[in-house]
Enzyme design. Structure first.
Site, PDB file in Angstrom:
ATOM      1  N   MET A   1       1.227  -1.149  -6.103  1.00 64.28           N
ATOM      2  CA  MET A   1       2.504  -1.422  -5.383  1.00 64.28           C
ATOM      3  C   MET A   1       3.414  -2.043  -6.088  1.00 64.28           C
ATOM      4  O   MET A   1       3.328  -3.240  -6.402  1.00 64.28           O
ATOM      5  CB  MET A   1       1.867  -2.297  -4.446  1.00 64.28           C
ATOM      6  CG  MET A   1       3.033  -2.598  -3.390  1.00 64.28           C
ATOM      7  SD  MET A   1       2.247  -3.405  -1.800  1.00 64.28           S
ATOM      8  CE  MET A   1       1.784  -4.898  -2.248  1.00 64.28           C
ATOM      9  N   PRO A   2       4.376  -1.431  -6.685  1.00 63.99           N
ATOM     10  CA  PRO A   2       5.316  -2.026  -8.000  1.00 63.99           C
ATOM     11  C   PRO A   2       6.380  -2.772  -6.994  1.00 63.99           C
ATOM     12  O   PRO A   2       6.653  -2.519  -5.843  1.00 63.99           O
ATOM     13  CB  PRO A   2       6.219  -0.724  -8.528  1.00 63.99           C
ATOM     14  CG  PRO A   2       5.169   0.552  -8.206  1.00 63.99           C
ATOM     15  CD  PRO A   2       4.308   0.187  -6.894  1.00 63.99           C
ATOM     16  N   TYR A   3       6.771  -4.084  -7.639  1.00 63.30           N
ATOM     17  CA  TYR A   3       7.833  -4.714  -6.873  1.00 63.30           C
ATOM     18  C   TYR A   3       8.987  -4.670  -8.022  1.00 63.30           C
ATOM     19  O   TYR A   3       8.665  -5.285  -9.212  1.00 63.30           O
ATOM     20  CB  TYR A   3       7.484  -5.909  -6.386  1.00 63.30           C
ATOM     21  CG  TYR A   3       8.326  -7.117  -6.156  1.00 63.30           C
ATOM     22  CD1 TYR A   3       9.060  -6.883  -4.862  1.00 63.30           C
ATOM     23  CD2 TYR A   3       8.738  -8.143  -7.236  1.00 63.30           C
ATOM     24  CE1 TYR A   3       9.991  -7.913  -4.620  1.00 63.30           C
ATOM     25  CE2 TYR A   3       9.736  -9.118  -6.617  1.00 63.30           C
ATOM     26  CZ  TYR A   3      10.412  -9.086  -5.429  1.00 63.30           C
ATOM     27  OH  TYR A   3      11.020  -9.840  -5.219  1.00 63.30           O
ATOM     28  N   SER A  39       5.178   3.092  -1.512  1.00 63.11           N
ATOM     29  CA  SER A  39       4.516   1.465  -1.763  1.00 63.11           C
ATOM     30  C   SER A  39       5.376   0.897  -2.891  1.00 63.11           C
ATOM     31  O   SER A  39       4.744  -0.170  -3.542  1.00 63.11           O
ATOM     32  CB  SER A  39       3.379   1.682  -2.296  1.00 63.11           C
ATOM     33  OG  SER A  39       2.961   2.418  -3.530  1.00 63.11           O
ATOM     34  N   PHE A  41       8.596  -1.353  -3.873  1.00 59.02           N
ATOM     35  CA  PHE A  41       9.569  -2.091  -3.411  1.00 59.02           C
ATOM     36  C   PHE A  41      10.653  -2.694  -4.317  1.00 59.02           C
ATOM     37  O   PHE A  41      10.434  -2.997  -5.302  1.00 59.02           O
ATOM     38  CB  PHE A  41       8.858  -3.497  -2.889  1.00 59.02           C
ATOM     39  CG  PHE A  41       7.645  -3.227  -1.792  1.00 59.02           C
ATOM     40  CD1 PHE A  41       8.232  -3.258  -0.458  1.00 59.02           C
ATOM     41  CD2 PHE A  41       6.437  -2.907  -2.204  1.00 59.02           C
ATOM     42  CE1 PHE A  41       7.386  -2.999   0.424  1.00 59.02           C
ATOM     43  CE2 PHE A  41       5.554  -2.527  -1.026  1.00 59.02           C
ATOM     44  CZ  PHE A  41       5.907  -2.524   0.359  1.00 59.02           C
TER      45      PHE A  41
END
Length: 68
Positions: A1-3, A39, A41
């Site tokens: 889940m990269p941000y 997934s 962001f």
């Protein structure tokens, strides 16, 4: 889940440019790291030039000095 958090000054960044940044970063993470775009962001913070400095000077003051 990269941000991913992108910070830019609040000088003339358009809604279209922000959309392009979000799409481009998402695509890059998918291509390079095989991350699911659903997934991923991306947050864009627009920072007032009084709150952004370079070379020991506020960007707002630097722009005034340089005639921008």
């Amino acid at each position: 889940m990269p941000y991913v958090n992108i910070k830019v000054t609040d000088l003339g960044v358009t809604r279209a440019q922000k959309a392009e940044l979000i799409a481009g970063v998402t695509r890059l993470l998918q291509e390079v790291l095989n991350k699911d775009p659903a997934s991923t962001f991306v947050l864009i913070d627009e920072v007032n030039t009084d709150n952004w400095g370079t070379g020991g000077e506020q960007v707002s003051e630097r722009r005034k000095r340089l005639g921008h």
